[in-house]
Design a protein around this motif. Structure first.
Motif, PDB file in Angstrom:
ATOM      1  N   MET A 158       3.053  12.157   0.181  1.00  0.00           N
ATOM      2  CA  MET A 158       4.070  11.198   0.599  1.00  0.00           C
ATOM      3  C   MET A 158       3.687   9.802   0.098  1.00  0.00           C
ATOM      4  O   MET A 158       2.525   9.497  -0.123  1.00  0.00           O
ATOM      5  N   LYS A 159       4.681   8.926  -0.058  1.00  0.00           N
ATOM      6  CA  LYS A 159       4.450   7.542  -0.462  1.00  0.00           C
ATOM      7  C   LYS A 159       4.138   6.688   0.769  1.00  0.00           C
ATOM      8  O   LYS A 159       4.727   6.875   1.840  1.00  0.00           O
ATOM      9  N   ALA A 160       3.231   5.722   0.587  1.00  0.00           N
ATOM     10  CA  ALA A 160       2.852   4.848   1.700  1.00  0.00           C
ATOM     11  C   ALA A 160       2.312   3.533   1.171  1.00  0.00           C
ATOM     12  O   ALA A 160       1.855   3.444   0.020  1.00  0.00           O
ATOM     13  N   LEU A 161       2.355   2.506   2.031  1.00  0.00           N
ATOM     14  CA  LEU A 161       1.763   1.209   1.703  1.00  0.00           C
ATOM     15  C   LEU A 161       0.360   1.183   2.292  1.00  0.00           C
ATOM     16  O   LEU A 161       0.188   1.177   3.512  1.00  0.00           O
ATOM     17  N   VAL A 162      -0.640   1.157   1.411  1.00  0.00           N
ATOM     18  CA  VAL A 162      -2.030   1.357   1.805  1.00  0.00           C
ATOM     19  C   VAL A 162      -2.842   0.102   1.515  1.00  0.00           C
ATOM     20  O   VAL A 162      -2.689  -0.534   0.462  1.00  0.00           O
ATOM     21  N   HIS A 163      -3.725  -0.256   2.464  1.00  0.00           N
ATOM     22  CA  HIS A 163      -4.634  -1.385   2.259  1.00  0.00           C
ATOM     23  C   HIS A 163      -6.046  -0.871   2.051  1.00  0.00           C
ATOM     24  O   HIS A 163      -6.533  -0.043   2.814  1.00  0.00           O
ATOM     25  N   ALA A 164      -6.719  -1.388   0.992  1.00  0.00           N
ATOM     26  CA  ALA A 164      -8.083  -0.945   0.694  1.00  0.00           C
ATOM     27  C   ALA A 164      -8.771  -1.934  -0.241  1.00  0.00           C
ATOM     28  O   ALA A 164      -8.122  -2.616  -1.039  1.00  0.00           O
ATOM     29  N   GLU A 165     -10.080  -2.040  -0.081  1.00  0.00           N
ATOM     30  CA  GLU A 165     -11.012  -2.665  -1.035  1.00  0.00           C
ATOM     31  C   GLU A 165     -10.959  -4.186  -1.145  1.00  0.00           C
ATOM     32  O   GLU A 165     -11.985  -4.832  -1.293  1.00  0.00           O
ATOM     33  N   PRO A 187     -12.439   2.420   5.362  1.00  0.00           N
ATOM     34  CA  PRO A 187     -11.621   3.406   4.645  1.00  0.00           C
ATOM     35  C   PRO A 187     -10.194   2.902   4.467  1.00  0.00           C
ATOM     36  O   PRO A 187      -9.696   2.113   5.291  1.00  0.00           O
ATOM     37  N   PRO A 188      -9.500   3.324   3.417  1.00  0.00           N
ATOM     38  CA  PRO A 188      -8.102   2.918   3.216  1.00  0.00           C
ATOM     39  C   PRO A 188      -7.252   3.262   4.425  1.00  0.00           C
ATOM     40  O   PRO A 188      -7.465   4.283   5.081  1.00  0.00           O
ATOM     41  N   ILE A 189      -6.281   2.401   4.719  1.00  0.00           N
ATOM     42  CA  ILE A 189      -5.418   2.641   5.879  1.00  0.00           C
ATOM     43  C   ILE A 189      -3.977   2.293   5.542  1.00  0.00           C
ATOM     44  O   ILE A 189      -3.703   1.339   4.809  1.00  0.00           O
ATOM     45  N   ILE A 190      -3.054   3.091   6.072  1.00  0.00           N
ATOM     46  CA  ILE A 190      -1.626   2.778   5.997  1.00  0.00           C
ATOM     47  C   ILE A 190      -1.335   1.784   7.110  1.00  0.00           C
ATOM     48  O   ILE A 190      -1.621   2.050   8.278  1.00  0.00           O
ATOM     49  N   PHE A 234       4.232   2.156   7.613  1.00  0.00           N
ATOM     50  CA  PHE A 234       4.743   1.813   6.285  1.00  0.00           C
ATOM     51  C   PHE A 234       4.522   3.003   5.346  1.00  0.00           C
ATOM     52  O   PHE A 234       3.734   2.955   4.407  1.00  0.00           O
ATOM     53  N   ALA A 235       5.237   4.069   5.640  1.00  0.00           N
ATOM     54  CA  ALA A 235       5.062   5.329   4.918  1.00  0.00           C
ATOM     55  C   ALA A 235       6.309   6.182   5.104  1.00  0.00           C
ATOM     56  O   ALA A 235       7.142   5.901   5.969  1.00  0.00           O
ATOM     57  N   GLU A 236       6.420   7.221   4.304  1.00  0.00           N
ATOM     58  CA  GLU A 236       7.557   8.123   4.449  1.00  0.00           C
ATOM     59  C   GLU A 236       7.467   8.937   5.732  1.00  0.00           C
ATOM     60  O   GLU A 236       8.495   9.288   6.316  1.00  0.00           O
ATOM     61  N   LYS A 237       6.236   9.227   6.195  1.00  0.00           N
ATOM     62  CA  LYS A 237       6.049   9.988   7.421  1.00  0.00           C
ATOM     63  C   LYS A 237       4.852   9.456   8.194  1.00  0.00           C
ATOM     64  O   LYS A 237       3.936   8.870   7.615  1.00  0.00           O
ATOM     65  N   ILE A 238       4.861   9.687   9.492  1.00  0.00           N
ATOM     66  CA  ILE A 238       3.731   9.291  10.338  1.00  0.00           C
ATOM     67  C   ILE A 238       3.556  10.327  11.446  1.00  0.00           C
ATOM     68  O   ILE A 238       4.544  10.885  11.941  1.00  0.00           O
ATOM     69  N   GLN A 251       1.463   3.808  -2.796  1.00  0.00           N
ATOM     70  CA  GLN A 251       0.850   4.930  -3.488  1.00  0.00           C
ATOM     71  C   GLN A 251       1.042   6.232  -2.723  1.00  0.00           C
ATOM     72  O   GLN A 251       1.563   6.247  -1.610  1.00  0.00           O
ATOM     73  N   GLU A 252       0.593   7.312  -3.327  1.00  0.00           N
ATOM     74  CA  GLU A 252       0.636   8.621  -2.687  1.00  0.00           C
ATOM     75  C   GLU A 252      -0.503   8.750  -1.671  1.00  0.00           C
ATOM     76  O   GLU A 252      -1.623   8.309  -1.917  1.00  0.00           O
ATOM     77  N   MET A 253      -0.181   9.347  -0.522  1.00  0.00           N
ATOM     78  CA  MET A 253      -1.183   9.670   0.491  1.00  0.00           C
ATOM     79  C   MET A 253      -0.951  11.097   0.969  1.00  0.00           C
ATOM     80  O   MET A 253       0.179  11.611   0.939  1.00  0.00           O
ATOM     81  N   GLU A 254      -2.005  11.723   1.433  1.00  0.00           N
ATOM     82  CA  GLU A 254      -1.898  13.107   1.892  1.00  0.00           C
ATOM     83  C   GLU A 254      -1.047  13.202   3.152  1.00  0.00           C
ATOM     84  O   GLU A 254      -1.171  12.385   4.070  1.00  0.00           O
ATOM     85  N   GLU A 255      -0.193  14.212   3.198  1.00  0.00           N
ATOM     86  CA  GLU A 255       0.649  14.468   4.352  1.00  0.00           C
ATOM     87  C   GLU A 255      -0.046  15.457   5.282  1.00  0.00           C
ATOM     88  O   GLU A 255      -0.578  16.460   4.827  1.00  0.00           O
TER      89      GLU A 255
END
Length: 331
Positions: free
Chosen positions: A1-8, A56-59, A114-118, A18-22
Protein backbone atom coordinates in the motif's frame (compact mmCIF):
# COMPACT_ATOMS: atom_id res chain seq x y z
CA UNK A 1 0.00 0.00 0.00
CA UNK A 2 1.05 3.65 -0.49
CA UNK A 3 1.81 5.74 2.60
CA UNK A 4 3.50 8.94 3.75
CA UNK A 5 6.52 7.76 5.73
CA UNK A 6 9.01 9.67 7.88
CA UNK A 7 12.57 8.34 8.22
CA UNK A 8 16.26 9.24 8.52
CA UNK A 9 16.05 13.06 8.24
CA UNK A 10 14.26 15.46 10.61
CA UNK A 11 11.57 17.66 9.10
CA UNK A 12 9.70 17.54 5.82
CA UNK A 13 12.80 16.38 3.93
CA UNK A 14 12.50 13.10 5.80
CA UNK A 15 9.04 12.42 4.34
CA UNK A 16 8.45 10.14 1.36
CA UNK A 17 5.28 8.89 -0.32
CA UNK A 18 6.18 5.25 -0.80
CA UNK A 19 5.12 1.62 -0.63
CA UNK A 20 4.69 0.03 2.81
CA UNK A 21 3.78 -3.50 3.79
CA UNK A 22 0.09 -4.17 4.37
CA UNK A 23 -0.82 -6.14 7.52
CA UNK A 24 -3.71 -8.32 8.64
CA UNK A 25 -5.61 -7.24 11.79
CA UNK A 26 -5.06 -9.28 14.95
CA UNK A 27 -7.68 -10.04 17.61
CA UNK A 28 -9.67 -6.94 18.65
CA UNK A 29 -8.23 -4.97 15.72
CA UNK A 30 -9.74 -3.65 12.50
CA UNK A 31 -8.30 -2.49 9.19
CA UNK A 32 -9.68 0.70 7.67
CA UNK A 33 -9.51 1.52 3.97
CA UNK A 34 -8.93 5.25 4.35
CA UNK A 35 -10.72 7.80 2.19
CA UNK A 36 -9.59 11.02 3.90
CA UNK A 37 -7.20 12.14 6.63
CA UNK A 38 -6.52 15.35 8.56
CA UNK A 39 -3.27 17.28 9.01
CA UNK A 40 -2.46 18.63 12.49
CA UNK A 41 0.30 20.66 14.13
CA UNK A 42 1.16 17.41 15.90
CA UNK A 43 2.35 16.04 12.56
CA UNK A 44 4.77 18.95 12.24
CA UNK A 45 6.10 18.36 15.75
CA UNK A 46 6.41 14.64 15.02
CA UNK A 47 8.67 15.08 12.00
CA UNK A 48 10.59 18.06 13.41
CA UNK A 49 11.21 16.91 16.98
CA UNK A 50 9.51 13.77 18.26
CA UNK A 51 10.41 11.15 15.64
CA UNK A 52 14.19 10.88 15.64
CA UNK A 53 16.19 10.11 12.48
CA UNK A 54 17.54 7.02 14.26
CA UNK A 55 14.02 5.68 14.95
CA UNK A 56 12.41 3.09 12.64
CA UNK A 57 10.40 4.56 9.73
CA UNK A 58 6.85 5.50 10.68
CA UNK A 59 3.65 6.40 8.84
CA UNK A 60 2.51 9.70 10.34
CA UNK A 61 -1.00 11.14 10.72
CA UNK A 62 -3.59 10.95 13.49
CA UNK A 63 -6.95 11.79 11.87
CA UNK A 64 -8.79 9.68 9.34
CA UNK A 65 -12.05 8.23 8.05
CA UNK A 66 -12.82 5.31 5.78
CA UNK A 67 -14.44 1.91 5.37
CA UNK A 68 -13.74 -1.23 7.39
CA UNK A 69 -12.19 -3.81 5.04
CA UNK A 70 -11.02 -6.45 7.54
CA UNK A 71 -11.66 -7.37 11.20
CA UNK A 72 -9.79 -9.53 13.69
CA UNK A 73 -11.21 -12.08 16.07
CA UNK A 74 -13.55 -10.79 18.77
CA UNK A 75 -14.60 -7.58 17.02
CA UNK A 76 -18.29 -6.86 17.54
CA UNK A 77 -18.76 -3.08 17.32
CA UNK A 78 -18.17 -2.87 13.54
CA UNK A 79 -18.16 -5.13 10.48
CA UNK A 80 -16.62 -5.14 7.02
CA UNK A 81 -18.20 -2.41 4.90
CA UNK A 82 -19.02 -0.03 7.78
CA UNK A 83 -18.16 3.65 7.31
CA UNK A 84 -16.12 4.84 10.30
CA UNK A 85 -14.04 7.63 11.75
CA UNK A 86 -10.97 7.03 13.89
CA UNK A 87 -10.45 8.21 17.46
CA UNK A 88 -6.67 8.86 17.63
CA UNK A 89 -6.49 8.60 21.44
CA UNK A 90 -4.97 5.24 22.43
CA UNK A 91 -5.30 3.61 25.85
CA UNK A 92 -7.50 6.28 27.48
CA UNK A 93 -11.03 5.00 27.91
CA UNK A 94 -12.69 6.76 30.87
CA UNK A 95 -12.70 10.47 31.59
CA UNK A 96 -10.03 11.31 34.19
CA UNK A 97 -7.91 14.18 35.50
CA UNK A 98 -5.00 13.08 33.33
CA UNK A 99 -4.25 10.33 30.78
CA UNK A 100 -3.34 6.94 32.25
CA UNK A 101 0.09 5.38 31.99
CA UNK A 102 0.57 4.05 28.49
CA UNK A 103 -1.56 6.70 26.77
CA UNK A 104 -0.55 7.28 23.15
CA UNK A 105 -1.74 8.89 19.95
CA UNK A 106 -2.05 7.29 16.52
CA UNK A 107 0.78 8.45 14.27
CA UNK A 108 3.50 8.07 16.91
CA UNK A 109 4.31 5.62 18.45
CA UNK A 110 2.00 3.57 16.16
CA UNK A 111 1.66 3.89 12.38
CA UNK A 112 -0.76 6.63 11.39
CA UNK A 113 -3.47 7.61 8.94
CA UNK A 114 -1.51 9.07 6.03
CA UNK A 115 -1.82 5.81 4.13
CA UNK A 116 -4.22 3.82 2.01
CA UNK A 117 -4.97 1.54 4.98
CA UNK A 118 -4.47 1.50 8.74
CA UNK A 119 -4.90 -1.10 11.49
CA UNK A 120 -6.22 0.20 14.82
CA UNK A 121 -7.88 -1.25 17.94
CA UNK A 122 -11.57 -1.87 17.28
CA UNK A 123 -12.47 0.41 20.19
CA UNK A 124 -10.86 3.30 18.29
CA UNK A 125 -13.35 3.31 15.43
CA UNK A 126 -16.92 4.59 15.54
CA UNK A 127 -19.56 4.85 12.84
CA UNK A 128 -19.25 8.01 10.77
CA UNK A 129 -22.00 10.55 11.49
CA UNK A 130 -24.17 10.49 8.38
CA UNK A 131 -24.43 14.27 8.09
CA UNK A 132 -20.64 14.65 7.70
CA UNK A 133 -18.97 14.39 4.31
CA UNK A 134 -15.85 12.24 3.97
CA UNK A 135 -13.75 15.40 3.91
CA UNK A 136 -15.32 16.63 7.15
CA UNK A 137 -15.14 13.26 8.87
CA UNK A 138 -11.47 12.79 8.00
CA UNK A 139 -10.32 16.01 9.67
CA UNK A 140 -12.60 15.90 12.72
CA UNK A 141 -11.26 13.81 15.54
CA UNK A 142 -8.04 15.16 17.04
CA UNK A 143 -9.03 18.83 16.95
CA UNK A 144 -12.64 18.29 18.02
CA UNK A 145 -11.67 15.99 20.91
CA UNK A 146 -8.98 18.42 22.07
CA UNK A 147 -11.44 21.31 21.95
CA UNK A 148 -14.17 19.35 23.75
CA UNK A 149 -12.02 18.33 26.72
CA UNK A 150 -10.46 21.79 27.07
CA UNK A 151 -13.81 23.57 26.95
CA UNK A 152 -16.12 21.18 28.81
CA UNK A 153 -14.09 18.87 31.07
CA UNK A 154 -11.40 21.38 32.05
CA UNK A 155 -13.04 24.74 31.39
CA UNK A 156 -16.51 23.79 32.73
CA UNK A 157 -18.16 26.10 30.22
CA UNK A 158 -21.69 27.31 30.88
CA UNK A 159 -24.10 29.55 28.91
CA UNK A 160 -23.55 32.68 31.00
CA UNK A 161 -19.77 32.68 30.50
CA UNK A 162 -17.67 35.08 28.48
CA UNK A 163 -14.94 33.13 26.66
CA UNK A 164 -11.75 34.35 24.97
CA UNK A 165 -10.12 32.27 22.21
CA UNK A 166 -6.81 33.69 20.95
CA UNK A 167 -5.56 32.61 17.52
CA UNK A 168 -8.81 31.72 15.77
CA UNK A 169 -7.19 30.25 12.63
CA UNK A 170 -6.43 26.74 13.89
CA UNK A 171 -8.72 23.76 13.56
CA UNK A 172 -9.07 23.42 17.34
CA UNK A 173 -9.87 27.11 17.73
CA UNK A 174 -12.68 26.96 15.14
CA UNK A 175 -14.18 24.02 17.03
CA UNK A 176 -13.86 25.93 20.31
CA UNK A 177 -15.78 28.83 18.81
CA UNK A 178 -18.56 26.63 17.43
CA UNK A 179 -18.84 24.57 20.62
CA UNK A 180 -18.96 27.62 22.90
CA UNK A 181 -21.61 29.33 20.78
CA UNK A 182 -23.68 26.11 20.70
CA UNK A 183 -23.68 26.21 24.52
CA UNK A 184 -24.84 29.84 24.44
CA UNK A 185 -21.69 31.54 25.74
CA UNK A 186 -20.39 34.94 24.64
CA UNK A 187 -17.22 34.43 22.62
CA UNK A 188 -14.36 36.80 21.79
CA UNK A 189 -11.56 35.78 19.42
CA UNK A 190 -8.27 37.23 18.21
CA UNK A 191 -6.23 36.94 15.02
CA UNK A 192 -3.66 38.96 13.09
CA UNK A 193 -5.64 38.18 9.92
CA UNK A 194 -8.55 40.39 8.93
CA UNK A 195 -9.96 37.54 6.83
CA UNK A 196 -9.87 35.14 9.80
CA UNK A 197 -11.55 37.71 12.03
CA UNK A 198 -14.32 38.18 9.46
CA UNK A 199 -14.81 34.43 9.15
CA UNK A 200 -14.99 34.09 12.94
CA UNK A 201 -17.79 36.65 13.04
CA UNK A 202 -19.62 34.65 10.36
CA UNK A 203 -19.26 31.58 12.61
CA UNK A 204 -20.91 33.44 15.48
CA UNK A 205 -18.11 35.18 17.39
CA UNK A 206 -19.43 38.18 19.32
CA UNK A 207 -16.21 40.15 18.77
CA UNK A 208 -13.07 39.56 16.71
CA UNK A 209 -9.96 41.47 17.82
CA UNK A 210 -6.82 42.12 15.80
CA UNK A 211 -4.06 40.39 17.78
CA UNK A 212 -1.81 43.44 17.43
CA UNK A 213 -4.36 45.69 19.13
CA UNK A 214 -4.60 46.46 22.84
CA UNK A 215 -6.99 43.67 23.86
CA UNK A 216 -8.10 45.46 27.02
CA UNK A 217 -9.03 48.54 25.01
CA UNK A 218 -10.80 46.46 22.36
CA UNK A 219 -12.90 44.87 25.13
CA UNK A 220 -13.53 48.24 26.81
CA UNK A 221 -11.93 46.90 29.97
CA UNK A 222 -14.34 43.95 30.14
CA UNK A 223 -12.90 40.76 31.64
CA UNK A 224 -13.74 37.19 30.65
CA UNK A 225 -14.60 34.11 32.70
CA UNK A 226 -12.65 31.57 30.63
CA UNK A 227 -9.67 31.68 28.28
CA UNK A 228 -8.75 28.70 26.10
CA UNK A 229 -5.07 29.28 25.28
CA UNK A 230 -3.91 27.30 22.27
CA UNK A 231 -1.22 29.66 20.93
CA UNK A 232 1.55 29.63 23.54
CA UNK A 233 4.02 32.08 25.01
CA UNK A 234 3.27 34.79 22.42
CA UNK A 235 -0.24 35.36 23.83
CA UNK A 236 -0.35 33.70 27.26
CA UNK A 237 0.18 36.78 29.44
CA UNK A 238 -2.06 38.93 27.23
CA UNK A 239 -4.75 36.27 27.69
CA UNK A 240 -4.21 36.17 31.45
CA UNK A 241 -4.61 39.95 31.62
CA UNK A 242 -8.14 39.65 30.19
CA UNK A 243 -9.24 37.11 32.81
CA UNK A 244 -11.51 38.17 35.66
CA UNK A 245 -10.49 37.49 39.24
CA UNK A 246 -11.25 33.85 39.97
CA UNK A 247 -11.45 33.04 36.26
CA UNK A 248 -10.00 30.02 34.47
CA UNK A 249 -7.38 29.65 31.77
CA UNK A 250 -6.96 26.30 29.98
CA UNK A 251 -3.82 25.77 27.93
CA UNK A 252 -2.90 23.01 25.50
CA UNK A 253 -0.90 24.64 22.69
CA UNK A 254 2.62 25.99 22.37
CA UNK A 255 3.14 26.56 18.65
CA UNK A 256 4.21 30.14 19.44
CA UNK A 257 6.65 29.32 22.25
CA UNK A 258 6.53 27.04 25.28
CA UNK A 259 8.27 29.07 28.01
CA UNK A 260 6.26 31.75 29.83
CA UNK A 261 7.31 34.22 32.53
CA UNK A 262 4.55 34.41 35.13
CA UNK A 263 4.08 36.98 37.89
CA UNK A 264 3.18 34.60 40.73
CA UNK A 265 2.05 37.39 43.07
CA UNK A 266 -0.44 38.76 40.52
CA UNK A 267 -1.58 35.22 39.81
CA UNK A 268 -2.43 34.26 43.38
CA UNK A 269 -3.94 37.67 44.18
CA UNK A 270 -6.14 37.18 41.13
CA UNK A 271 -7.27 33.78 42.43
CA UNK A 272 -6.90 32.41 38.90
CA UNK A 273 -7.30 28.77 37.90
CA UNK A 274 -4.81 27.30 35.42
CA UNK A 275 -5.42 23.91 33.77
CA UNK A 276 -3.42 21.97 31.24
CA UNK A 277 -5.24 19.77 28.74
CA UNK A 278 -4.27 17.20 26.10
CA UNK A 279 -6.53 15.35 23.68
CA UNK A 280 -9.18 13.36 25.59
CA UNK A 281 -10.58 9.97 26.54
CA UNK A 282 -12.84 7.57 24.68
CA UNK A 283 -15.67 8.66 26.97
CA UNK A 284 -15.14 12.31 26.00
CA UNK A 285 -14.90 11.31 22.34
CA UNK A 286 -18.37 9.76 22.57
CA UNK A 287 -19.70 12.84 24.35
CA UNK A 288 -18.17 15.08 21.67
CA UNK A 289 -19.80 13.11 18.84
CA UNK A 290 -23.19 13.30 20.57
CA UNK A 291 -22.72 17.06 21.02
CA UNK A 292 -21.80 17.80 17.40
CA UNK A 293 -24.64 15.62 16.09
CA UNK A 294 -27.14 17.36 18.36
CA UNK A 295 -26.00 20.79 17.14
CA UNK A 296 -25.08 19.67 13.59
CA UNK A 297 -21.60 21.13 13.94
CA UNK A 298 -19.18 20.55 11.07
CA UNK A 299 -15.43 21.07 10.86
CA UNK A 300 -14.30 24.17 8.97
CA UNK A 301 -12.39 22.57 6.09
CA UNK A 302 -9.69 24.91 4.80
CA UNK A 303 -8.27 22.90 1.91
CA UNK A 304 -7.96 19.27 0.80
CA UNK A 305 -4.92 17.87 -1.02
CA UNK A 306 -4.18 14.50 -2.61
CA UNK A 307 -1.86 12.71 -0.18
CA UNK A 308 0.99 12.75 -2.69
CA UNK A 309 0.87 16.58 -2.57
CA UNK A 310 1.82 16.56 1.10
CA UNK A 311 4.53 19.21 0.69
CA UNK A 312 1.98 21.86 -0.25
CA UNK A 313 -0.22 20.93 2.71
CA UNK A 314 2.64 21.03 5.24
CA UNK A 315 3.82 24.37 3.85
CA UNK A 316 0.36 25.90 4.27
CA UNK A 317 0.20 24.70 7.87
CA UNK A 318 3.73 25.90 8.70
CA UNK A 319 2.92 29.38 7.40
CA UNK A 320 -0.38 29.47 9.38
CA UNK A 321 -2.29 30.30 6.20
CA UNK A 322 -5.17 27.99 7.03
CA UNK A 323 -8.54 28.76 8.57
CA UNK A 324 -9.79 25.52 10.04
CA UNK A 325 -8.57 22.11 8.98
CA UNK A 326 -6.25 20.99 6.18
CA UNK A 327 -6.89 17.48 4.92
CA UNK A 328 -5.85 14.79 2.48
CA UNK A 329 -7.90 12.77 0.02
CA UNK A 330 -6.59 9.22 -0.18
CA UNK A 331 -9.17 7.34 -2.26
Amino acid sequence: MKALVHAEIAGINGLAYQEMEERIPKAEEVRVLLKTAGLNHRDLFTIDQNHKPSDPPIIIGSDGAGIIDAVGDGVENVKVGDEVIINPSLGWREKSDAPPQGFGIIGLPTHGTFAEKIIVPAENVVHKPEYLSWEEAGVLSLAALTAYRALFTRGKISPEMKVLIPGIGSGVATFLLQFAKAVGATVYVTSRSKIKCEKALELGADLAINSEEDWDKALNGEKVDLVIECVGAATFNKSLKQLRSGGTIVTFGASAGDVVQLNIREFFYGQYNLFGSTMGSGEEYSEMLQFIEKHQIKPIVDQMYPLEQYEQAFSRLEKAQQLGKIGFTIR
